[in-house]
Design a protein around this motif. Sequence first.
Motif, mmCIF file in Angstrom:
data_model
loop_
_atom_site.group_PDB
_atom_site.id
_atom_site.type_symbol
_atom_site.label_atom_id
_atom_site.label_comp_id
_atom_site.label_asym_id
_atom_site.label_seq_id
_atom_site.Cartn_x
_atom_site.Cartn_y
_atom_site.Cartn_z
ATOM 1 N N THR A 196 12.685 7.989 -11.283
ATOM 2 C CA THR A 196 11.968 9.230 -11.546
ATOM 3 C C THR A 196 10.925 8.940 -12.617
ATOM 4 O OG1 THR A 196 13.555 9.867 -13.260
ATOM 5 C CG2 THR A 196 13.926 10.750 -11.046
ATOM 6 N N GLY A 197 9.877 9.749 -12.646
ATOM 7 C CA GLY A 197 8.840 9.534 -13.641
ATOM 8 C C GLY A 197 8.125 10.826 -13.972
ATOM 9 N N GLY A 198 7.444 10.823 -15.106
ATOM 10 C CA GLY A 198 6.817 12.046 -15.588
ATOM 11 C C GLY A 198 5.298 12.037 -15.508
ATOM 12 N N TYR A 199 4.699 10.996 -14.919
ATOM 13 C CA TYR A 199 3.241 10.967 -14.766
ATOM 14 C C TYR A 199 2.863 11.366 -13.342
ATOM 15 C CZ TYR A 199 3.068 8.150 -19.073
ATOM 16 O OH TYR A 199 3.177 7.695 -20.357
ATOM 17 N N PRO A 200 1.696 12.000 -13.174
ATOM 18 C CA PRO A 200 1.242 12.369 -11.828
ATOM 19 C C PRO A 200 1.193 11.146 -10.905
ATOM 20 C CG PRO A 200 -0.161 13.367 -13.497
ATOM 21 C CD PRO A 200 0.776 12.449 -14.222
ATOM 22 N N ARG A 201 1.623 11.367 -9.671
ATOM 23 C CA ARG A 201 1.673 10.293 -8.670
ATOM 24 C C ARG A 201 0.467 10.472 -7.758
ATOM 25 N NH1 ARG A 201 6.995 12.800 -6.635
ATOM 26 N NH2 ARG A 201 5.576 14.550 -6.914
ATOM 27 N N ILE A 202 -0.595 9.735 -8.061
ATOM 28 C CA ILE A 202 -1.857 10.064 -7.405
ATOM 29 C C ILE A 202 -2.082 9.328 -6.085
ATOM 30 C CG2 ILE A 202 -2.931 10.805 -9.566
ATOM 31 C CD1 ILE A 202 -4.507 8.142 -9.545
ATOM 32 N N LEU A 203 -1.516 8.114 -5.953
ATOM 33 C CA LEU A 203 -1.717 7.328 -4.728
ATOM 34 C C LEU A 203 -0.398 6.701 -4.311
ATOM 35 C CD1 LEU A 203 -4.924 5.369 -5.859
ATOM 36 C CD2 LEU A 203 -4.898 7.369 -4.342
ATOM 37 N N PHE A 204 -0.331 6.254 -3.062
ATOM 38 C CA PHE A 204 0.836 5.506 -2.604
ATOM 39 C C PHE A 204 0.385 4.330 -1.739
ATOM 40 C CE2 PHE A 204 4.272 4.353 0.252
ATOM 41 C CZ PHE A 204 5.307 4.187 -0.653
ATOM 42 N N MET A 205 0.877 3.145 -2.069
ATOM 43 C CA MET A 205 0.515 1.932 -1.341
ATOM 44 C C MET A 205 1.717 1.480 -0.518
ATOM 45 S SD MET A 205 -0.858 -1.646 -2.957
ATOM 46 C CE MET A 205 -2.059 -0.836 -4.001
ATOM 47 N N GLU A 206 1.527 1.406 0.790
ATOM 48 C CA GLU A 206 2.644 1.003 1.658
ATOM 49 C C GLU A 206 2.927 -0.489 1.558
ATOM 50 O OE1 GLU A 206 3.270 2.974 5.503
ATOM 51 O OE2 GLU A 206 1.274 3.808 5.147
ATOM 52 N N GLU A 207 4.076 -0.881 2.130
ATOM 53 C CA GLU A 207 4.563 -2.228 1.837
ATOM 54 C C GLU A 207 3.661 -3.383 2.255
ATOM 55 O OE1 GLU A 207 8.660 -3.257 2.821
ATOM 56 O OE2 GLU A 207 7.930 -5.308 2.892
ATOM 57 N N PRO A 208 3.084 -3.415 3.451
ATOM 58 C CA PRO A 208 2.294 -4.611 3.757
ATOM 59 C C PRO A 208 1.171 -4.831 2.738
ATOM 60 C CG PRO A 208 2.581 -3.261 5.721
ATOM 61 C CD PRO A 208 3.102 -2.462 4.569
ATOM 62 N N GLN A 209 0.538 -3.738 2.281
ATOM 63 C CA GLN A 209 -0.518 -3.851 1.275
ATOM 64 C C GLN A 209 0.053 -4.269 -0.072
ATOM 65 O OE1 GLN A 209 -4.220 -2.740 1.645
ATOM 66 N NE2 GLN A 209 -3.382 -3.806 3.397
ATOM 67 N N ARG A 210 1.225 -3.734 -0.391
ATOM 68 C CA ARG A 210 1.856 -4.019 -1.686
ATOM 69 C C ARG A 210 2.206 -5.497 -1.813
ATOM 70 N NH1 ARG A 210 6.004 -0.408 -1.306
ATOM 71 N NH2 ARG A 210 7.617 -1.984 -1.423
ATOM 72 N N ASN A 211 2.653 -6.104 -0.696
ATOM 73 C CA ASN A 211 2.972 -7.536 -0.728
ATOM 74 C C ASN A 211 1.749 -8.348 -1.132
ATOM 75 O OD1 ASN A 211 5.641 -7.185 0.080
ATOM 76 N ND2 ASN A 211 5.130 -7.292 2.258
#
Lengths: 229, 293
Positions: free
Chosen positions: B262-277
């Motif tokens: 959990t976190g308290g900062y705004p979650r502005i983007l999400f990077m899926e796994e193939p890109q994250r690798n």
Amino acid sequence: MIEIFQIAPHIVEVQWPKEISTEILYQKAHVKKKLIEHYPHTLLRAVSGFHNLGLFFAEPQNSKEILTISRNILSNYAGESKMEKHLWKIPVCYNGKDLEKLSEWKNLSIIEIIRLHSSVSYHIHFYGFLPGFLYLGGLDEKLATARKTNPEREIKAGSVAIGGRQTGIYPSTSPGGWHVIGQTPITMFDPTRSPAVWGNEGDIIEFFPIEFNEMALYEGKIPEKIKYA
Amino acid sequence: MKGKYLKKSSMLEILDPGLYCSLQDEGRVAQGDIAVPFSGAMDRQSLHLANHILQNDLNASCLEFASPGPTLKFHYSTTITITGAKAFLVLNGKSIAPANNAILSLKPDDVIKIKTLESGSWAYLGIVGGFDSEKVLGSQSLSPGITVLSGLLKGNTINYSSQDFLFSASSSRVKPAFPWEKVKVLKVRKGPEFSLLPEEIIRKLRTDSFSFTSERNRMAAPIHELLPANRLEILTSPIFPGMVQLTPGGKMILLLMEAQITGGYPRILFMEEPQRNLAVQMKPGQKFMFEIV
């Protein structure tokens, strides 16, 4: 009153209005329980925040379908009083190293701090921060204290502390910026035990003061589970 | 008795752990609701490749490390491979050519030193049959607060099944590719708080170049270039590896495998796994743009 947000094809978030309340807590706990029953094999992870529920699936999902199912679940929600919950009483030796400073800042006697901290019931909103760390709601406003500007390098496992408008118990030794007021001998998280924790979202926690020489009585134990009506 | 003969236990000894040396498999997907992080390999594709080359179960545990790499002593003969970041090896004091994806047969008491990684940030050392270690909550991945060790230290040992049979390798070596070197664009999705972002920040996200700082670890990769300061506030919310948080000071942080849940900062983007690798392997300072899909 709930919405859905698709984070990724296999991750969605069910969202309630942005506020901290026990009403949302129990609706969310109910939806979470029923969704886990509904998707026994594909819902791998369900993580709560104060007003949202993050759902991590094994495969891509249609978020509209999950919203419809969640709304149906909520339409059968019978209210907080019908939710099964338990009370856990946690022994605390109020000898924390920040207790005296807190007493000076707040202009409250140590006895008054202990009384304020141990005379209310706290709700478990969710687990976060560290494995087994409880987000508890219900701290008396008189005890709210801004976090330390420079976090301590090491706060001992079992430390009972105040940070902002929250109180919590460090399940393992870690860095932290909260003010330590006491120590509990109770084990908060043990990955070798199943389940690794004892409390559930929606359960109630109360603290009671013990003397230092009583710590050994509770060492490594889990608290007594009391049905909460 | 055949099983006993084959399963004779041997061990790997850490002579020098180098940076962030740990044991990782695919991690712990369950137990998120009691705040257990995912853990698991930072670059899952390279973990899988190591296990594929050795004909292991794809989820078998590998040693994961950053640069500089570890120095390791293998007490019994075995077969290993190294994938991910480009690794230069010294075997018993002699340098050998970059050996990514090659199958290396080791003799008892061989010592391997892995020098600075030259392309990429995380490398994986797989061993035939995988490492033997206790599974905690369904995974061998080392994780602070979950396993006794949160990373490997000098003198630690890990068991593996010694190999008295000849490993039958397939003939062709998987050619190392290092695809992160060519990355100029990282695809991301909008995060839950994207819609709260002021116009100016959205414009900068779409048009500016960014890069990761060198202060990366298994929890997070901060982004060097700041966005404008902001007053977005959220209540503590669920987070997942791949989320990009935005601090009030305008710092973006890509959350990774050991991130809190959990976190308290705004979650502005999400990077899926193939890109994250790819993202985790990119060099600090390597410029990229976000493509928000």
